[in-house]
Design an enzyme around this catalytic site. Structure first.
Site, PDB file in Angstrom:
ATOM      1  N   THR A   1       0.835  -1.202   0.000  1.00 53.98           N
ATOM      2  CA  THR A   1       0.000   0.000   0.000  1.00 53.98           C
ATOM      3  C   THR A   1       0.870   1.252   0.000  1.00 53.98           C
ATOM      4  O   THR A   1       0.673   2.171  -0.816  1.00 53.98           O
ATOM      5  CB  THR A   1      -0.949  -0.010   1.219  1.00 53.98           C
ATOM      6  OG1 THR A   1      -1.626  -1.264   1.247  1.00 53.98           O
ATOM      7  CG2 THR A   1      -1.960   1.122   1.139  1.00 53.98           C
TER       8      THR A   1
ATOM      9  N   ARG B   1      -2.326   5.166   7.130  1.00 53.60           N
ATOM     10  CA  ARG B   1      -2.719   3.863   7.698  1.00 53.60           C
ATOM     11  C   ARG B   1      -2.560   3.965   9.208  1.00 53.60           C
ATOM     12  O   ARG B   1      -1.534   4.464   9.688  1.00 53.60           O
ATOM     13  CB  ARG B   1      -1.853   2.732   7.145  1.00 53.60           C
ATOM     14  CG  ARG B   1      -2.061   1.419   7.895  1.00 53.60           C
ATOM     15  CD  ARG B   1      -1.386   0.252   7.231  1.00 53.60           C
ATOM     16  NE  ARG B   1      -2.071  -0.123   5.991  1.00 53.60           N
ATOM     17  CZ  ARG B   1      -1.758  -1.187   5.268  1.00 53.60           C
ATOM     18  NH1 ARG B   1      -0.776  -1.982   5.647  1.00 53.60           N
ATOM     19  NH2 ARG B   1      -2.406  -1.459   4.159  1.00 53.60           N
TER      20      ARG B   1
ATOM     21  N   HIS C   1     -10.456  -0.582   4.033  1.00 54.18           N
ATOM     22  CA  HIS C   1      -9.232  -0.458   3.224  1.00 54.18           C
ATOM     23  C   HIS C   1      -9.709  -0.105   1.803  1.00 54.18           C
ATOM     24  O   HIS C   1      -9.600  -0.910   0.880  1.00 54.18           O
ATOM     25  CB  HIS C   1      -8.468  -1.775   3.266  1.00 54.18           C
ATOM     26  CG  HIS C   1      -7.036  -1.691   2.808  1.00 54.18           C
ATOM     27  ND1 HIS C   1      -6.509  -0.592   2.159  1.00 54.18           N
ATOM     28  CD2 HIS C   1      -6.015  -2.588   2.916  1.00 54.18           C
ATOM     29  CE1 HIS C   1      -5.235  -0.825   1.882  1.00 54.18           C
ATOM     30  NE2 HIS C   1      -4.910  -2.031   2.336  1.00 54.18           N
TER      31      HIS C   1
END
Ligand code: CP
Length: 317
Positions: free
Chosen positions: A52, A101, A129
């Site tokens: 990510t 995050r 997510h």
């Protein structure tokens, strides 16, 4: 809250999701578009990440933006007791968009309440997510040629798996049939099953990952049992290896079947699956680059498919 923030996949309409997928396709076909020259993107990762963070950073770099941020909050003033609120306010002084995050559910939503700049949720605890969901949808669309009327089997940690939670919510627009394969300890939470009922989505729960389930699936979405979410390590040890996909289990699967996994994997997909043409998890992760190019641009109010943006950037490609 900045209206371009992406906190939950539920923030997007069907039309917005499809438009982002069109934009992702465009970025895949046109890799050199510097539409973010002069912009600065922050990547604030309070939890570990490989795909990510690196795909968001690569997406920003490829679009001409610069990236600042951290991958280990222990190296920041959070470790001295600075609050999340103060951290977000400070970083907002320096950048145009924040990708974050965090281990706490709701942290991304909270961040949007203390800053005017857009925030992209790169995963908040077990909750959501959404950028993973966009790349998952893009991967499903590329491999199946459609998003509608697919049988999607989710396997493993359905309790803590934010990727499956987000994906269920996005697929409500596309008439899926779900198989939820999990042990009692890691069952799909009640709120997501209620979400399915409320939206007329068919689902069946299974404890066994049977040949019948595999052979009737268009997509098998494997997930890792997330050790970091368990408070009881004995419980983790008991359930961590219950579901594992091996190549021999795919012999009679549908031709169009593709195996997805948000990664990282531990033991849930055997290495002998990797060479099977139905394994798609590494391409899926690559699709994250294009999906995240589209997501960053959306957060900054730039629509790569809009005529004015096309005439400004694409003609100089
Ligand atoms: N899929 C995913 O979120 O991977 P990372 O944890 O490596 O970012």
């Amino acid at each position: 809250m900045n209206p371009h923030s992406l906190v939950s996949i539920a923030d997007l309409t069907k039309e917005q999701i499809l438009h982002i997928l069109d934009q992702a396709r465009y970025f895949e076909d046109h890799p050199g578009l510097k539409v973010l020259d002069g912009k600065v993107v922050a990547t604030l990762f309070f939890e570990p990440s490989t795909r990510t963070r690196l795909s968001f950073e690569t997406a920003a770099n490829r679009l001409g933006a610069r990236v600042i941020g951290f991958s280990d909050a222990n190296t920041t003033s959070s470790s001295k007791g600075e609050t999340l609120k103060d951290t977000i306010i400070m970083v907002s002084n320096y950048v145009d968009v924040i990708v974050m995050r965090h281990y706490l559910e709701g942290a991304a939503r909270y961040a949007t309440e203390v800053t005017e700049i857009p925030v992209i949720n790169a995963g908040d605890g077990s909750n959501q997510h959404p950028s993973q969901t966009i790349l998952d949808l893009y991967s499903i669309l590329k491999t199946q040629g459609k998003l509608d009327n697919l049988t999607i089997t989710m396997v493993g940690d359905l309790k803590y798996g934010r990727t499956v939670h987000s994906l269920i919510m996005a697929l409500k627009y596309f008439n899926p049939t779900f198989n939820f394969v999990a042990c009692d300890e890691l069952k799909m939470p009640v709120e997501y099953k209620e979400f399915c009922v409320m939206n007329g989505i068919k689902y069946v729960e299974h404890k066994d990952f049977t040949q019948e389930v595999i052979n009737s699936s268009d997509i098998i979405y494997m997930t890792r049992v997330q050790k970091e979410r368990f408070t009881d390590i004995v419980e983790y040890e008991r359930v961590k290896d219950l579901y594992s996909l091996h190549n021999s289990m795919l012999v009679n699967s549908r031709d169009n079947l593709r195996i997805l996994h948000p990664l990282p994997r531990v033991n849930e997909i055997s290495y002998d699956v990797d060479s099977n043409p139905k394994a798609y998890y590494f391409q899926q992760a690559k699709n994250g680059l294009y999906a995240r190019q589209a997501i960053i641009c959306n957060a900054l109010g730039i629509d790569i498919l809009a005529p004015d943006v096309q005439s400004k950037y694409v003609s100089h490609e």
